[in-house]
Scaffold this active site. Structure first.
Site, PDB file in Angstrom:
ATOM      1  N   CYS A   1      38.128  37.292  37.492  1.00  0.00           N
ATOM      2  CA  CYS A   1      39.461  37.586  36.963  1.00  0.00           C
ATOM      3  C   CYS A   1      40.164  36.313  36.512  1.00  0.00           C
ATOM      4  O   CYS A   1      40.845  36.291  35.487  1.00  0.00           O
ATOM      5  CB  CYS A   1      40.319  38.291  38.010  1.00  0.00           C
ATOM      6  SG  CYS A   1      39.689  39.885  38.507  1.00  0.00           S
TER       7      CYS A   1
ATOM      8  N   CYS B   1      33.710  44.838  34.491  1.00  0.00           N
ATOM      9  CA  CYS B   1      34.655  45.707  35.190  1.00  0.00           C
ATOM     10  C   CYS B   1      35.566  46.477  34.251  1.00  0.00           C
ATOM     11  O   CYS B   1      36.344  47.317  34.685  1.00  0.00           O
ATOM     12  CB  CYS B   1      35.495  44.900  36.170  1.00  0.00           C
ATOM     13  SG  CYS B   1      36.409  43.569  35.407  1.00  0.00           S
TER      14      CYS B   1
END
Lengths: 142, 124
Positions: free
Chosen positions: A112, A43
């Protein structure tokens, strides 16, 4: 945009995004500061996490700077909160699953919390290396 | 029924066109066609020089809007993207898929920067 249409953003994430704790930098050249710089290639998020450790091996301060989605920012913000007051070894026990659970991260954002765990480990590894560079080299050769 | 098929195909063609138009998405698609997954593992120690650079550009972008600095950053990003595109092309040409995978990961960071720059330029 990091908010998917139709998915509620957990309030925990919003809270850390709007009121991030411990944003900033510590002196990376200080011997008792460990700096971890990590990136998520899928990402394109980047995360820097720093810890300041006292003479007793306890983390007394932590800062982060994250450029990426809200979940990445929240994960690193939470990480800096959690490492404070812990010893280096205690902080190494922090798992991405704990972070994800605390922030109620959806499956698509689990990476994350993994990034935050990696950032903690990188910062602590850097700190350890600074304390004993010879040992670090010996460990690498082993 | 025919209209449904037309819409499906039209949508697919648009998606294909957009994918192939952009070097990053094109490269990632080529990886996929060759059975190579895009990079998933966290980048850390080995790439600290690169990540530091990305961090610094991000920090500059986060500062209050300054036309000159924005232009500087825009040029830098463009140059880097062109460089990386050339390197990715070369990697694919010699069938070095692992290298292509690494380079495409770098391109992703710059693609994000490009997006942030675009948002920064929008008058607030």
């Amino acid at each position: 945009a990091w908010v998917a249409v139709g998915d509620a953003v957990p309030w925990q994430v919003v809270d850390h995004y709007e009121n991030p704790r411990n944003v900033g930098s510590l002196d990376r050249n200080a011997k008792n500061v460990g700096t971890g710089l990590v990136g998520a290639p899928a990402c394109g998020d980047v995360m820097k996490l720093q810890v300041e450790v006292d003479e007793n091996g306890k983390i007394v301060d932590a800062r982060f700077k994250t450029f990426g989605c809200g979940s990445a920012i929240a994960s690193s913000s939470l990480a800096t909160e959690w490492v404070k007051g812990k010893t280096v070894d205690e902080a190494l026990q922090i798992k991405n699953t704990d972070i994800a659970k605390e922030l109620c991260l959806p499956p698509v954002k689990l990476h994350c919390s993994m990034l935050a765990e990696d950032a903690i480990k990188a910062a602590l590894a850097d700190y350890k290396l600074k304390q004993d560079p010879n040992k670090g080299e010996a460990e690498k050769k082993a | 029924k025919e209209q449904y098929y037309s819409e499906q195909h039209s949508s697919l063609i648009n998606k294909a066109y957009q994918t192939l138009l952009n070097p990053l998405s094109r490269g990632l698609y080529l990886l996929e066609l060759n059975g190579v997954e895009p990079a998933q593992e966290t980048d850390c120690d080995a790439d600290s020089v690169f990540l530091t650079e990305i961090m610094e550009i991000n920090e500059k972008l986060a500062e209050p809007k300054n036309e000159d600095i924005l232009e500087e950053i825009e040029t830098l990003i463009k140059v880097k993207q062109e460089e990386l595109t050339k390197e990715v092309t070369a990697a694919f040409e010699r069938d070095d898929l692992q290298e292509a995978k690494k380079l495409l990961a770098k391109m992703k960071y710059f693609a994000n920067l490009e997006d942030k720059l675009k948002n920064k330029k929008i008058p607030s």
